[in-house]
Design a protein around this motif. Structure first.
Motif, mmCIF file in Angstrom:
data_model
loop_
_atom_site.group_PDB
_atom_site.id
_atom_site.type_symbol
_atom_site.label_atom_id
_atom_site.label_comp_id
_atom_site.label_asym_id
_atom_site.label_seq_id
_atom_site.Cartn_x
_atom_site.Cartn_y
_atom_site.Cartn_z
ATOM 1 N N ARG A 74 0.843 -1.197 0.000
ATOM 2 C CA ARG A 74 0.000 0.000 0.000
ATOM 3 C C ARG A 74 0.878 1.247 0.000
ATOM 4 N NH1 ARG A 74 -5.263 -0.728 0.365
ATOM 5 N NH2 ARG A 74 -5.553 1.507 0.674
ATOM 6 N N THR A 75 0.404 2.266 -0.659
ATOM 7 C CA THR A 75 1.131 3.521 -0.722
ATOM 8 C C THR A 75 1.470 4.003 0.696
ATOM 9 O OG1 THR A 75 0.090 4.133 -2.795
ATOM 10 C CG2 THR A 75 0.961 5.938 -1.455
ATOM 11 N N ASN B 106 7.523 2.479 -0.718
ATOM 12 C CA ASN B 106 6.194 2.585 -1.352
ATOM 13 C C ASN B 106 5.613 3.989 -1.294
ATOM 14 O OD1 ASN B 106 6.185 -0.203 -2.010
ATOM 15 N ND2 ASN B 106 5.600 -0.677 0.079
ATOM 16 N N HIS B 107 6.452 4.996 -1.325
ATOM 17 C CA HIS B 107 5.965 6.380 -1.411
ATOM 18 C C HIS B 107 5.693 6.719 -2.865
ATOM 19 C CE1 HIS B 107 6.219 7.529 2.711
ATOM 20 N NE2 HIS B 107 7.478 7.182 2.808
ATOM 21 N N ASP C 164 2.281 6.448 -6.137
ATOM 22 C CA ASP C 164 0.877 6.171 -6.426
ATOM 23 C C ASP C 164 0.657 4.687 -6.718
ATOM 24 O OD1 ASP C 164 0.328 8.860 -6.199
ATOM 25 O OD2 ASP C 164 0.266 9.225 -8.367
ATOM 26 N N ALA C 165 -0.587 4.286 -6.601
ATOM 27 C CA ALA C 165 -0.985 2.914 -6.921
ATOM 28 C C ALA C 165 -0.540 2.558 -8.335
ATOM 29 C CB ALA C 165 -2.508 2.782 -6.824
ATOM 30 N N ARG D 11 -1.257 -0.342 -3.949
ATOM 31 C CA ARG D 11 -2.641 0.141 -3.990
ATOM 32 C C ARG D 11 -2.770 1.402 -3.153
ATOM 33 N NH1 ARG D 11 -5.403 -3.932 -6.418
ATOM 34 N NH2 ARG D 11 -4.391 -5.964 -6.310
ATOM 35 N N ASP D 12 -3.754 2.227 -3.497
ATOM 36 C CA ASP D 12 -4.032 3.389 -2.649
ATOM 37 C C ASP D 12 -5.529 3.678 -2.634
ATOM 38 O OD1 ASP D 12 -4.619 4.862 -4.984
ATOM 39 O OD2 ASP D 12 -2.695 5.902 -4.992
ATOM 40 N N GLU D 13 -5.927 4.565 -1.714
ATOM 41 C CA GLU D 13 -7.358 4.825 -1.523
ATOM 42 C C GLU D 13 -7.993 5.475 -2.743
ATOM 43 O OE1 GLU D 13 -7.490 6.870 2.250
ATOM 44 O OE2 GLU D 13 -6.730 5.006 3.133
ATOM 45 N N GLU E 78 -7.347 5.105 -5.828
ATOM 46 C CA GLU E 78 -7.666 4.117 -6.856
ATOM 47 C C GLU E 78 -8.837 3.239 -6.421
ATOM 48 O OE1 GLU E 78 -4.806 1.628 -9.547
ATOM 49 O OE2 GLU E 78 -5.387 0.362 -7.865
#
Ligand code: C2O
Ligand code: CU
Ligand code: CU
Length: 503
Positions: free
Chosen positions: A81-82, A151-152, A154-155, A183-185, A187
């Motif tokens: 996750r991002t 993981n900094h 974007d998805a 993945r990120d929120e 998306e």
């Protein structure tokens, strides 16, 4: 696209004929999701062995030997996750002897080094240099490295693969590749098809012998087995030859990776529903783009949404030009579908050329033997070991203008960064080569293709032309690499270090 083909080598073992094998007898496998060995406040920790195993690529072939990650080819998918870091201990548990032909004349592949050396790179990840898998940071069987992925970013769908100097074409061919999904929120809020309706498709062509084994050819030059490009007679999708996938009459999201050594794909779904591309290498595009043919060079990724809802009961083939890759079988039972294909996806702000502090002109060159066979390709006219010449400052924006003096398209990849494609423009190659490096443009600039309008980390640099990308060097200072993602080229000098200097 590639005009050079070495004459067939006399001792090539008999290969399978995919056209004569029974098609669509194996279900498309989905690579397993990697399981963390520990979950801490600082994120998940994984331990992934790199070793030899065998797996079936087709019902009617004996198991194939692979060198890969975990127990599958492609390896286990890392789900991240991002902003939540992941650490991975990559354990080299390979046997000592390589089963594919090492060319000891290549840089970094000199005789005497451990044959089964490896180092893992997550392609497209923004990571500190010590965890990026610098090609010279390889390690031998019995050793391991623990890498941190912040993981900094974007998805997006990234992929991990071997990057050992001088042999990564062989290691990846042997099976060393897997997916890494961030993945990120933002998306997730789009409600694109997910879960069992989100399917990765990893494309890899291989030469497969009648015994079901991977074959990698030798050149005709004794003691110098390197060949300029590797093309297989069989294309594996998620490690299977000619698989089928049962789908429901609804929307799916396919996440496609070209993990081949040298093959370019031109994908179509003849007679099938439209392909709506929603993502490029580095994640979501601004808006979906309908593509009739999806072009993917080695290293490139694309996500497409396909809506099978009006095709209940039908069958479609995923084709690469005239070759069948797999079959989709649409169920006839009506299903409800609460997923979406939104009209807008994510803001992708175009980077104006004026924001660049400088433009670097960098050539792609090819040197041929008297027989016209390529011997070596270079970047910027330099070999790997020549002094560092690209030293952008942290957080600065630059334009890299690739001048391709060769007759082939080369997919150029930069580590650490994502970038945008500005344009392509035909140049007069003779003027450049014989008139003191004069750049004469002989066409107007053309913008990137619709399917390239987003964040990229690999760009197709077309022959006889200038291709300009615009890059912000954010993240970390230190040593990284940029290279051609045709692995045979990368292994033979078409790779250069670059260093991000403090701001
Ligand atoms: Cu896909 Cu340098 O890597
Ligand atoms: Cu990379
Ligand atoms: Cu190349």
């Amino acid at each position: 696209m590639h005009q050079h083909h070495l004459p067939p080598v006399a001792n090539t073992p008999p290969l399978i004929e995919p056209g004569k094998m029974e098609a669509f007898v194996d279900a498309l496998p989905i690579p397993p999701v990697a399981k963390p060995v520990a979950k801490a406040a600082h994120g998940a920790h994984y331990q992934i062995p790199i070793h030899e195993f065998s797996a079936k690529i087709h019902r009617d072939l004996p198991p194939t030997r692979f060198w890969g990650y975990g127990n599958s080819m492609p390896g286990p998918t890392i789900e991240a996750r991002t902003g939540v870091p992941v650490t991975v201990t990559w354990l080299n548990q390979l046997p000592a002897k390589h089963f594919l032909p090492i060319d000891h004349n290549l840089m970094g592949a000199e005789a005497g080094k451990p044959e089964a050396r490896t180092v893992v790179h997550v392609h497209g990840a923004k990571v500190p240099p010590a965890s990026d898998g610098y090609p010279e940071d390889w390690y031998a069987p019995g050793q391991s490295r623990t890498y941190t992925y912040p993981n900094h970013q974007d998805a997006t769908m990234l992929w991990y693969h071997d990057h050992a100097m001088g042999i990564n074409r062989l290691n990846i061919c042997a099976g060393m590749a897997g997916l890494y999904i961030i993945r990120d929120e933002a998306e997730e809020a789009l409600n694109l098809p997910k879960g069992e309706f989100e399917i990765p498709l990893v494309l890899m062509d291989r030469q497969i012998t009648k015994e079901g084994q991977i074959y990698y050819p030798h050149s005709q030059v004794a003691g110098a087995p390197w060949v300029a490009e590797y093309f297989g007679n069989a294309t594996l999708v998620n490690g299977k030859l000619l698989p089928f996938l049962d789908v429901q009459p609804r929307r799916y999201r396919f996440r496609i990776l070209n993990a081949s050594n040298a093959r370019f794909y031109f994908l179509t779904l003849p007679g099938g529903p439209a392909l709506h591309q929603v993502a490029t290498d580095q994640g979501l595009m601004a808006a979906p783009v309908e593509v009739t043919m999806l072009n993917l060079a080695p290293g490139e990724r694309a996500d497409v949404v396909i809506d099978f809802s009006s095709a209940a009961g039908a069958k479609f083939l995923l084709m690469n030009q005239s070759f069948t890759l797999m079959q989709f079988r649409v169920g006839s039972e009506k299903v409800s579908d609460d997923s979406a294909l939104p009209k807008t996806l994510r803001a992708v702000t175009p980077m104006p050329a004026s924001s660049a502090v400088r433009t670097r002109q960098l050539t792609l060159e090819e040197f041929d033997s008297v027989l016209g066979e390529p011997i070596v390709h270079t970047l910027d006219g330099k070999r790997w070991h020549e002094p560092l010449s690209e030293k952008p400052r942290l957080n600065s924006t630059e334009i890299w203008e690739f001048l391709n003096l060769t007759g082939d398209t080369h997919p150029i990849h930069l580590h650490l960064v994502r970038f945008q494609i500005l344009d392509r423009r035909v140049i007069n190659v003779d003027e450049y080569m014989f008139n003191d490096k004069k750049v004469v443009y002989v066409s107007d600039p053309t913008p990137p293709e619709a399917s390239e309008t987003g964040w990229k980390d690999t760009v197709r640099v077309t022959p006889g032309a200038s291709t300009r990308i615009i890059v912000n060097f954010s993240g970390y200072t230190g040593l990284y690499v940029w290279h051609c993602h045709i692995l045979e080229h990368e292994d033979n000098e078409m790779m250069r270090p670059y260093e991000v200097l403090p701001a």
